[in-house]
Write an enzyme that holds these catalytic residues in place. Structure first.
Site, PDB file in Angstrom:
ATOM      1  N   PRO A 238       0.831  -1.211   0.000  1.00  0.00           N
ATOM      2  CA  PRO A 238       0.000   0.000   0.000  1.00  0.00           C
ATOM      3  C   PRO A 238       0.867   1.263   0.000  1.00  0.00           C
ATOM      4  O   PRO A 238       1.907   1.303   0.665  1.00  0.00           O
ATOM      5  CB  PRO A 238      -0.806  -0.108   1.287  1.00  0.00           C
TER       6      PRO A 238
ATOM      7  N   SER B 211       6.832   1.442   0.236  1.00  0.00           N
ATOM      8  CA  SER B 211       6.534   1.112  -1.167  1.00  0.00           C
ATOM      9  C   SER B 211       7.474   1.835  -2.126  1.00  0.00           C
ATOM     10  O   SER B 211       7.923   1.249  -3.118  1.00  0.00           O
ATOM     11  CB  SER B 211       5.071   1.389  -1.493  1.00  0.00           C
TER      12      SER B 211
ATOM     13  N   ALA C 137      10.589   2.813  -1.651  1.00  0.00           N
ATOM     14  CA  ALA C 137      11.933   2.221  -1.610  1.00  0.00           C
ATOM     15  C   ALA C 137      11.960   0.866  -2.308  1.00  0.00           C
ATOM     16  O   ALA C 137      12.912   0.546  -3.037  1.00  0.00           O
ATOM     17  CB  ALA C 137      12.389   2.070  -0.165  1.00  0.00           C
ATOM     18  N   ALA C 138      10.917   0.053  -2.112  1.00  0.00           N
ATOM     19  CA  ALA C 138      10.877  -1.268  -2.762  1.00  0.00           C
ATOM     20  C   ALA C 138      10.847  -1.095  -4.274  1.00  0.00           C
ATOM     21  O   ALA C 138      11.550  -1.805  -5.011  1.00  0.00           O
ATOM     22  CB  ALA C 138       9.650  -2.041  -2.283  1.00  0.00           C
TER      23      ALA C 138
ATOM     24  N   ASP D 190      14.746   2.393   4.644  1.00  0.00           N
ATOM     25  CA  ASP D 190      13.760   1.735   3.771  1.00  0.00           C
ATOM     26  C   ASP D 190      14.439   1.013   2.612  1.00  0.00           C
ATOM     27  O   ASP D 190      14.129  -0.139   2.314  1.00  0.00           O
ATOM     28  CB  ASP D 190      12.790   2.764   3.178  1.00  0.00           C
TER      29      ASP D 190
HETATM   30  O1  PMV Z   1       6.709   5.964   6.770  1.00  0.00           O
HETATM   31  P1  PMV Z   1       7.892   5.542   5.987  1.00  0.00           P
HETATM   32  O2  PMV Z   1       7.789   4.152   5.454  1.00  0.00           O
HETATM   33  O3  PMV Z   1       8.234   6.530   4.909  1.00  0.00           O
HETATM   34  O4  PMV Z   1       9.141   5.464   7.015  1.00  0.00           O
HETATM   35  C1  PMV Z   1       9.743   6.626   7.499  1.00  0.00           C
HETATM   36  C2  PMV Z   1      10.757   6.291   8.541  1.00  0.00           C
HETATM   37  C3  PMV Z   1      11.380   7.518   9.203  1.00  0.00           C
HETATM   38  O5  PMV Z   1      12.284   7.041  10.211  1.00  0.00           O
HETATM   39  C4  PMV Z   1      10.328   8.371   9.871  1.00  0.00           C
HETATM   40  C5  PMV Z   1      12.150   8.374   8.206  1.00  0.00           C
HETATM   41  C6  PMV Z   1      13.422   7.748   7.710  1.00  0.00           C
HETATM   42  O6  PMV Z   1      13.917   8.234   6.674  1.00  0.00           O
HETATM   43  O7  PMV Z   1      13.980   6.829   8.343  1.00  0.00           O
END
Ligand code: PMV
Length: 321
Positions: free
Chosen positions: A97, A104, A106-107, A148
């Protein structure tokens, strides 16, 4: 010629946000994956989103959707992985999602990078994939920590700190299950990170203690994972959630999910990713998760019972999804 690659989404088990300022974090790869297939085409570079139903050619002025791909292409040329980019069409699918904190973008970036390098016959390793895909993350997020794309590259469970990845040998206990609960609230990682960094600047002396607590929590979590101690892991998730609430990335929807999950028998629950919406992870057992899922239905939009996928990126030549 055609080449396909897949890469996993992620859950951050401990340490999101704190990781941006160099505190360690623990993440795991999800059994949901993004897939990118690249094939020859007669002119230019075209990207086709199979989920969203659009198709666009890369040109001088890029719409937002193409920027991460353009940045990867420019970077591989700049860094000498490729001298010349061939014409190609890239098809993109994702079961992860979007905007839910499950990695998503990064993948997709990792799968795109590996397909692009394979398509051009470049030799590369996981470190190259991690480095190149981080460029795409820089396009999407403000100041990404890199966690990620690291987990999408390596898979399994990792300890991540300032770009360094330690792959963990230990696994979560067989009987455990991570229930991903999507609040249905889309939010931007960039603005959540920006907000936390602003708060850090405003309340630096207090925030330093909170970040120190987050760091100590990681050591305890590593021990609990090694000892397969689900009760302790759940308690540490609750503590981590408390810290995330303190730095301002929780909200009432998230708190309702966390509170009710524990009331219904979960070991613990917390935000995964940037918070302010997105997803919550609930640590439970295969036996108990359906009771928790039923009880949480009034509070959430979508549920994904997940496993940690030991695989990072996988290259194949097949379109099979
Ligand atoms: O919500 P996501 O999947 O974009 O994860 C962000 C994770 C953080 O620690 C808030 C930001 C990062 O770059 O690590």
């Amino acid at each position: 010629m055609k080449i396909c690659s897949t890469a996993p989404g992620k859950v951050i088990l401990f340490g999101e946000h704190f990781v941006v300022k160099g505190t360690p974090a623990i993440a795991g790869a999800l059994s949901l994956r993004a897939k990118v297939c690249i094939e020859d085409c007669t002119s230019g570079i075209e990207v086709v989103s199979m989920n969203r139903g659009w198709s666009m050619k890369l040109g001088e002025f890029e719409p937002l959707q193409l920027r991460q791909f353009k940045r990867i292409i420019e970077y591989v040329v700049k860094e000498g992985y490729l001298s010349k980019v061939r014409n190609f069409r890239a098809y993109i699918w994702s079961k992860i999602p979007i905007g839910s904190g499950l990695g998503s973008s990064a993948a997709t970036a990792v799968a795109f990078t590996t397909s692009l390098l394979e398509f051009h016959g470049v030799s590369y390793g996981a470190n190259d994939v991690k480095r190149i895909s981080l460029e795409a993350e820089r396009e999407v997020h403000v100041n990404p920590s890199g966690i990620d794309n690291a987990i999408a590259t390596y898979g399994g469970l990792i300890l991540y700190r300032k770009g360094a990845v330690r792959r963990l040998k230990a696994k979560l206990p067989k009987e455990s299950l991570l229930l991903i609960v999507d609040t249905g609230i889309e939010r931007s990682t960039g603005s959540a990170v920006k907000y936390v960094l602003e708060m850090y600047e405003k309340h630096t002396s207090t925030f330093k203690y909170i970040y120190r607590a987050a760091s100590s929590l990681i050591n305890e979590a590593l021990k609990a994972i090694r000892e397969k101690d689900l009760v302790k892991l759940g308690e540490l998730m609750q503590l981590n959630q408390g810290l995330l609430r303190t730095i301002g990335v929780s909200n009432l929807d998230i708190e309702n999910i966390v509170y009710n999950a524990v009331r219904l028998g979960a070991f613990g629950a917390k935000i995964t990713g940037a918070g302010m919406g997105g997803s919550v992870i609930v640590l439970t057992t295969r036996e108990n998760y359906s009771t928790i899922l039923e009880g949480l239905k009034p509070f959430a939009k979508r549920f994904i019972p997940a496993k940690i996928d030991p695989r990072g990126y996988v290259v194949s030549s097949s379109y099979a999804h």
